[in-house]
Structures are given as C-alpha cells and as structure tokens.
Design an enzyme around this catalytic site. Sequence first.
Site, mmCIF file in Angstrom:
data_model
loop_
_atom_site.group_PDB
_atom_site.id
_atom_site.type_symbol
_atom_site.label_atom_id
_atom_site.label_comp_id
_atom_site.label_asym_id
_atom_site.label_seq_id
_atom_site.Cartn_x
_atom_site.Cartn_y
_atom_site.Cartn_z
ATOM 1 N N ASP A 12 0.884 -1.166 0.000
ATOM 2 C CA ASP A 12 0.000 0.000 0.000
ATOM 3 C C ASP A 12 0.930 1.228 0.000
ATOM 4 O OD1 ASP A 12 -2.362 1.603 0.423
ATOM 5 O OD2 ASP A 12 -1.802 1.739 2.531
ATOM 6 N N ASP A 14 -0.253 5.128 1.034
ATOM 7 C CA ASP A 14 -0.562 6.169 2.036
ATOM 8 C C ASP A 14 -0.569 5.626 3.451
ATOM 9 O OD1 ASP A 14 -1.259 8.640 0.428
ATOM 10 O OD2 ASP A 14 -2.479 7.127 -0.563
#
Length: 228
Positions: A12, A14
């Site tokens: 991922d 953020d």
Amino acid sequence: MSYQKVTHVLFDLDGLLIDSEIFYTQAFTNVCAKYGKSFTWELKKSLLGFQGRECAQKIVETLDLPLTKADFIRECQKHYEVLFPGVALMPGAQQLVEHLRKAGVPIALATSSSDESVKMKMQSHKGFLDNFHHLTMGSSDPDVKQGKPDPSIFLICASRFPDKPKPEECLVFEDAVNGVKAACAANMQVVVVPDPRIEKELLKDATLVLNSLEEFQPELFGLPPFPH
C-alpha cells in the site's frame, strides 16, 4: 505464529510508505471547519483504506455538509496541492523497498489513490517509485471496480507480474483495517503497520502487526534477510 514462504510483495502507499495521512487529515479538517464542522478521529478511522470518492461521500453525509461529493473533492484538492509536495517517506520504507528490489524480489504498489494523486505526492520521491515492477492505482485503474476492503486491487496487482503468482505466494503490507480485510479476502498474508490509535481487536486477522517497517524481518516469510 507460523508464516508461509512468499515470493512476491505488494505495498500500500498512504500511511505505510509515505506519511501522507497527516495531510489528508489536515485538508479534511480545513474544509469541514469552513462549514463549522469538525473532522474527528472517529470519522477519520472509518475512512482509512477507502478510495477518495468514497471518503468524500462519507464525510459529506456524516457531517451533513452543504456540498456535493465533487465539491468536497475540489476543495480538498486545493489543500493537497500545497501540502503534498512536502510528504516524507515513512521510517524504514526506503530501506525495505530497496532491499527487496536489489535482492530480486518482485514488488508492486497497490494503492487506492489515483494516478494523479500519486504523482502529486511522490514528486519529491520520483526515484523511489522506480523500485516497483508496476503500480496499481485503484481510483484511476479501469480494472479495479471496487475499493478495499474488496480484494480486487490486490488480485489485479498480483496478476500483473509476468509469472502470475498465486495469492498465497504474495505478502501484502498495509496500514489500514480495510487493507487488512482486502488482503485476507484475497487469500494473502498481510503485515500491518497501523496508526497506534487503531484498536488491536480490529487487526486480529493480520498475519503480523508491527510498530514500524523498520521492525520487519524478511526471513520470517522466506525472503532474503537484510545484509548485516
């Protein structure tokens, strides 16, 4: 806890590789305050891991803002343009990503953000993205029809490696509860580095919970260890 050997790694972006969540919080807080509403941690927590459009919809509805979803996104965008160029990499992110690439482990990015948003956030870290075999950006990828907790972003991202690994051969790195749910639904192991305010109970399905990427030991999952 026993860990299964993996061959491929999905990250991922953020809140995991970059410290961007503070800027999302600031932008949301600023826009909500303009209409006399406060953006709370309780609301923030319920949004982690969702795509931008879904976040906007939820904030507008929950706080009863006199805006459409598109208005809210537009107002936030003005704040993003000021804030995001200053985003920093999370502790341990560069070391881990570069180590895996140099060791020949296929790695890819699976983010709910759009292509445009990733470009804005990574303008000071362009070289960092070159470590990844490919980038799957959920909000602008036509194949990703649903955001996390739906598993499709991870399954699609994995399918874009030339050797098409099985889901159980992939390890996901996440920071959000929705990301953990998506990885589990994809039948992938998941290492989570959560916001410390997230209740441990919500992370019980994660394979491994860490305080920082700096704590990760690749050899637990059969990946090449860091050089001593």
